[in-house]
Design an enzyme around this catalytic site. Sequence first.
Site, PDB file in Angstrom:
ATOM      1  N   TYR A  16       0.832  -1.204   0.000  1.00 14.43           N
ATOM      2  CA  TYR A  16       0.000   0.000   0.000  1.00 14.43           C
ATOM      3  C   TYR A  16       0.869   1.258   0.000  1.00 14.43           C
ATOM      4  O   TYR A  16       0.584   2.227  -0.720  1.00 14.43           O
ATOM      5  CB  TYR A  16      -0.925   0.015   1.218  1.00 14.43           C
ATOM      6  CG  TYR A  16      -1.661   1.316   1.381  1.00 14.43           C
ATOM      7  CD1 TYR A  16      -2.745   1.631   0.576  1.00 14.43           C
ATOM      8  CD2 TYR A  16      -1.246   2.249   2.338  1.00 14.43           C
ATOM      9  CE1 TYR A  16      -3.406   2.845   0.713  1.00 14.43           C
ATOM     10  CE2 TYR A  16      -1.906   3.456   2.472  1.00 14.43           C
ATOM     11  CZ  TYR A  16      -2.985   3.752   1.660  1.00 14.43           C
ATOM     12  OH  TYR A  16      -3.621   4.960   1.796  1.00 14.43           O
ATOM     13  N   SER A  48      -3.580  14.326   6.324  1.00 11.40           N
ATOM     14  CA  SER A  48      -4.610  13.760   5.467  1.00 11.40           C
ATOM     15  C   SER A  48      -5.953  13.707   6.183  1.00 11.40           C
ATOM     16  O   SER A  48      -6.031  13.450   7.390  1.00 11.40           O
ATOM     17  CB  SER A  48      -4.218  12.351   5.025  1.00 11.40           C
ATOM     18  OG  SER A  48      -5.291  11.713   4.368  1.00 11.40           O
ATOM     19  N   TYR A  77     -10.607  15.701   1.029  1.00 13.68           N
ATOM     20  CA  TYR A  77     -11.065  15.065  -0.201  1.00 13.68           C
ATOM     21  C   TYR A  77     -12.433  15.613  -0.582  1.00 13.68           C
ATOM     22  O   TYR A  77     -13.218  16.030   0.290  1.00 13.68           O
ATOM     23  CB  TYR A  77     -11.158  13.550  -0.015  1.00 13.68           C
ATOM     24  CG  TYR A  77      -9.827  12.849  -0.083  1.00 13.68           C
ATOM     25  CD1 TYR A  77      -9.135  12.735  -1.287  1.00 13.68           C
ATOM     26  CD2 TYR A  77      -9.267  12.279   1.061  1.00 13.68           C
ATOM     27  CE1 TYR A  77      -7.919  12.078  -1.357  1.00 13.68           C
ATOM     28  CE2 TYR A  77      -8.048  11.617   1.005  1.00 13.68           C
ATOM     29  CZ  TYR A  77      -7.383  11.527  -0.204  1.00 13.68           C
ATOM     30  OH  TYR A  77      -6.177  10.893  -0.273  1.00 13.68           O
ATOM     31  N   THR A 133      -7.642  18.184  -2.434  1.00 16.44           N
ATOM     32  CA  THR A 133      -7.165  17.214  -3.409  1.00 16.44           C
ATOM     33  C   THR A 133      -8.201  17.080  -4.523  1.00 16.44           C
ATOM     34  O   THR A 133      -9.375  16.831  -4.264  1.00 16.44           O
ATOM     35  CB  THR A 133      -6.926  15.851  -2.743  1.00 16.44           C
ATOM     36  OG1 THR A 133      -5.818  15.978  -1.847  1.00 16.44           O
ATOM     37  CG2 THR A 133      -6.612  14.779  -3.771  1.00 16.44           C
ATOM     38  N   LYS A 167      -4.569  20.905  -4.799  1.00 16.37           N
ATOM     39  CA  LYS A 167      -3.591  19.838  -5.011  1.00 16.37           C
ATOM     40  C   LYS A 167      -4.044  18.958  -6.181  1.00 16.37           C
ATOM     41  O   LYS A 167      -5.157  18.444  -6.173  1.00 16.37           O
ATOM     42  CB  LYS A 167      -3.446  19.005  -3.739  1.00 16.37           C
ATOM     43  CG  LYS A 167      -2.415  17.895  -3.798  1.00 16.37           C
ATOM     44  CD  LYS A 167      -2.291  17.224  -2.425  1.00 16.37           C
ATOM     45  CE  LYS A 167      -1.224  16.143  -2.410  1.00 16.37           C
ATOM     46  NZ  LYS A 167      -1.664  14.931  -3.132  1.00 16.37           N
ATOM     47  N   HIS A 217      -0.058  12.691  -7.764  1.00 15.22           N
ATOM     48  CA  HIS A 217      -0.474  11.808  -6.661  1.00 15.22           C
ATOM     49  C   HIS A 217       0.549  10.681  -6.446  1.00 15.22           C
ATOM     50  O   HIS A 217       0.205   9.557  -6.079  1.00 15.22           O
ATOM     51  CB  HIS A 217      -1.861  11.208  -6.935  1.00 15.22           C
ATOM     52  CG  HIS A 217      -2.699  11.049  -5.705  1.00 15.22           C
ATOM     53  ND1 HIS A 217      -3.784  11.841  -5.419  1.00 15.22           N
ATOM     54  CD2 HIS A 217      -2.611  10.184  -4.662  1.00 15.22           C
ATOM     55  CE1 HIS A 217      -4.343  11.474  -4.284  1.00 15.22           C
ATOM     56  NE2 HIS A 217      -3.646  10.465  -3.786  1.00 15.22           N
TER      57      HIS A 217
END
Length: 392
Positions: free
Chosen positions: A36, A118, A140, A166, A263, A287
């Site tokens: 991941y 995040s 997000y 993002t 972003k 990304h």
Amino acid sequence: MPMRKLYRGGDPRRAQNIVELRAMAAARIPNFCFEYLDGGADDEVTLRQNRASFDAVTFQPRTLVDVSERDLGCELFGSRIAMPAIIAPTGFNGLLSHEGDLMLAEAARDAGIPMCQSMVSTVSLERIVESGVRHWMQIYPFKDRENLAGVVKRAEVAGSEAIVLTTDVAAFGNREWDRRNYRAPMKLNVDNLVDVATRWRWLFDVLIPHGMPRFRNLGDFLPPGQDSARNAATFLSSQMDPSLNWDDVAWLRELWPRKLLVKGILRPDDALRAKQLGVDGLVVTNHGGRQLDTCVAPIEVLPEIREAVGPEMTLVIDSGLRRGSDFVKARALGADAAMSGRATLYGLAAAGRPGVARALEILRSEMDRTLALLGCPEMTRIGPDSVRFPPR
């Protein structure tokens, strides 16, 4: 017999570079976690190209310059940072080390640089702000705008300096090697279950006694009791909004009173439109090679974007940075600073907070040495005349 072997033990002080921290991380954490962290989309062409593009930028040093004293510092939004680096927003870090986001924040604070947290981190944004780090909050484009506005308000109340939107997740990238670890969504296959059982250091750091990490910033989005990393992943993927457009940027600009960054910019025309909407800064990124494969590398388009928006707009770049010299190249080609995700995560996965601190120490020493060998005593003096960049 070749004697070149990377160290794979547990002492981060022995790591000579980020690649060695990566090897240490692979030895400590389970395969599904490492995949991941490390993998990219499809054939991973973008992942490789991000590195190749930095390697293609070459230095043209000056000589006979007094570099006995060197200064890595520069300004970001009017305030000084110790070096042109920011810890990038990355999710699920509680799977790498317990409260990994807090470890990243504390290491960034001690290094004198910002951290961008995040939205899918596993420590609350309030706790990260309380650490004293210069805090940016990434969000997000979830469909539920009311609850998204709630996260933005929490960041405002907590004291975050910036919101980072993002924009390059209209669909999730196809990370095939990651998917091969599972027999069903979030259910590991037999080989990976056996592998997990052998990773004692990781087990007693992450799962025992803490249990599966939880998304501490998404409680309003998730069904009751479904905030664990195992249960929430499928629900969160359904929340991504492919209808995101420039009207949403304008909505966020009106909602958020402080610095706003977009972003996911890779085109000069998109950069100009963001500037016209009052956006304060851009993150030039693909990304990290995790979304669209065979995508242009950010360092390749950075000079065009800087020319389009002019010197007054803040530009940050990420994707592919592994050496301190990469940060210097980014500055030379027009970035105010660069974000690094994997470099510091390798340190986190290798040895927790000491590993993050070691990663930042390595990058700082490499930047310092690069300045000395370039004949440039100050980071703020680096410009296009310090590098050669092949035309596209």
